[in-house]
Design an enzyme around this catalytic site. Structure first.
Site, PDB file in Angstrom:
ATOM      1  N   ASN A  36     -12.765  -3.263   2.868  1.00 25.24           N
ATOM      2  CA  ASN A  36     -13.697  -2.141   2.939  1.00 25.24           C
ATOM      3  C   ASN A  36     -14.661  -2.216   1.751  1.00 25.24           C
ATOM      4  OD1 ASN A  36     -12.434  -1.058   5.243  1.00 25.24           O
ATOM      5  ND2 ASN A  36     -10.905  -0.033   3.992  1.00 25.24           N
ATOM      6  N   ASP A  57       0.847  -1.187   0.000  1.00 20.90           N
ATOM      7  CA  ASP A  57       0.000   0.000   0.000  1.00 20.90           C
ATOM      8  C   ASP A  57       0.892   1.249   0.000  1.00 20.90           C
ATOM      9  OD1 ASP A  57      -3.231   0.526   1.063  1.00 20.90           O
ATOM     10  OD2 ASP A  57      -1.818   2.197   1.014  1.00 20.90           O
ATOM     11  N   HIS A  65     -10.276  -5.524  -2.971  1.00 22.90           N
ATOM     12  CA  HIS A  65      -8.936  -5.742  -2.424  1.00 22.90           C
ATOM     13  C   HIS A  65      -9.016  -6.147  -0.966  1.00 22.90           C
ATOM     14  CE1 HIS A  65     -10.005  -1.461  -2.187  1.00 22.90           C
ATOM     15  NE2 HIS A  65      -9.343  -1.412  -1.048  1.00 22.90           N
ATOM     16  N   ILE A  66      -8.087  -6.994  -0.583  1.00 19.29           N
ATOM     17  CA  ILE A  66      -7.954  -7.407   0.814  1.00 19.29           C
ATOM     18  C   ILE A  66      -6.713  -6.715   1.374  1.00 19.29           C
ATOM     19  CG2 ILE A  66      -7.611  -9.344   2.403  1.00 19.29           C
ATOM     20  CD1 ILE A  66      -8.803 -11.195   0.253  1.00 19.29           C
ATOM     21  N   HIS A  67      -6.923  -5.869   2.397  1.00 20.14           N
ATOM     22  CA  HIS A  67      -5.774  -5.289   3.098  1.00 20.14           C
ATOM     23  C   HIS A  67      -5.172  -6.374   3.992  1.00 20.14           C
ATOM     24  CE1 HIS A  67      -6.781  -0.890   2.474  1.00 20.14           C
ATOM     25  NE2 HIS A  67      -7.980  -1.410   2.272  1.00 20.14           N
ATOM     26  N   GLN A 100     -14.399   2.408   1.472  1.00 26.80           N
ATOM     27  CA  GLN A 100     -13.713   1.985   0.241  1.00 26.80           C
ATOM     28  C   GLN A 100     -13.387   3.208  -0.612  1.00 26.80           C
ATOM     29  OE1 GLN A 100     -15.871  -0.925  -2.099  1.00 26.80           O
ATOM     30  NE2 GLN A 100     -14.111  -1.298  -3.448  1.00 26.80           N
ATOM     31  N   SER A 101     -12.136   3.299  -1.044  1.00 27.30           N
ATOM     32  CA  SER A 101     -11.742   4.434  -1.882  1.00 27.30           C
ATOM     33  C   SER A 101     -11.316   4.014  -3.281  1.00 27.30           C
ATOM     34  CB  SER A 101     -10.616   5.231  -1.215  1.00 27.30           C
ATOM     35  OG  SER A 101      -9.472   4.426  -1.039  1.00 27.30           O
ATOM     36  N   VAL A 102     -10.949   2.751  -3.445  1.00 26.78           N
ATOM     37  CA  VAL A 102     -10.615   2.241  -4.777  1.00 26.78           C
ATOM     38  C   VAL A 102     -11.608   1.129  -5.099  1.00 26.78           C
ATOM     39  CG1 VAL A 102      -8.873   1.153  -6.229  1.00 26.78           C
ATOM     40  CG2 VAL A 102      -8.166   2.813  -4.492  1.00 26.78           C
TER      41      VAL A 102
END
Ligand code: AMP
Length: 111
Positions: free
Chosen positions: A84, A28, A97-99, A91-93
């Site tokens: 998210n 990230d 995705h998995i953080h 969520q921003s993207v």
């Protein structure tokens, strides 16, 4: 096109830590822990909400890759995974995705 699709297509750089036919993991750009990696499917799924029954195998693969990526990152003490979803989820993207966060003890509950 999302920024993550550009990373998949190598149109913008990323610090990639794992890749296979179905997924990609990269660091990230704004890490929230000493280790902060995003694991994404190469298929451009918007979020958990857009998953279809046909994605079951891909989802299984993604989950199975979490401990593999964590091992690559040396997260022997454990780690946190976060997905998210949507505006309220932060969520921003809008590419699923998995953080994967670790490298220090993480507080619970999150904010
Ligand atoms: P979320 O807020 O759950 O959608 O997470 C999106 C994450 O993508 C954030 O933690 C961002 O810091 C990260 N991010 C955005 N652009 C990039 C990029 N070009 N390379 C790596 N991570 C990124």
């Amino acid at each position: 096109m999302t920024i993550f699709l550009k990373i998949i297509n190598r149109e913008i750089p990323a610090d990639i830590v794992y890749e296979d036919d179905l997924c990609l993991a990269f660091r990230d750009v704004t890490p929230q822990a000493p280790v902060h990696v995003l694991l994404i499917p190469k298929k451009p799924i918007v979020s958990l909400r857009q998953l279809a029954p046909d994605d079951a195998e891909l989802c299984g693969h993604l989950l199975l890759m979490v401990p593999k990526v964590a091992d690559i990152l040396g997260l022997d003490g454990g780690y946190r995974t976060v997905v998210n979803t949507g505006a309220d989820g932060g969520q921003s993207v809008y590419h699923l995705h998995i953080h994967i966060l670790g490298g220090r003890p993480l507080a619970w509950p999150p904010g």
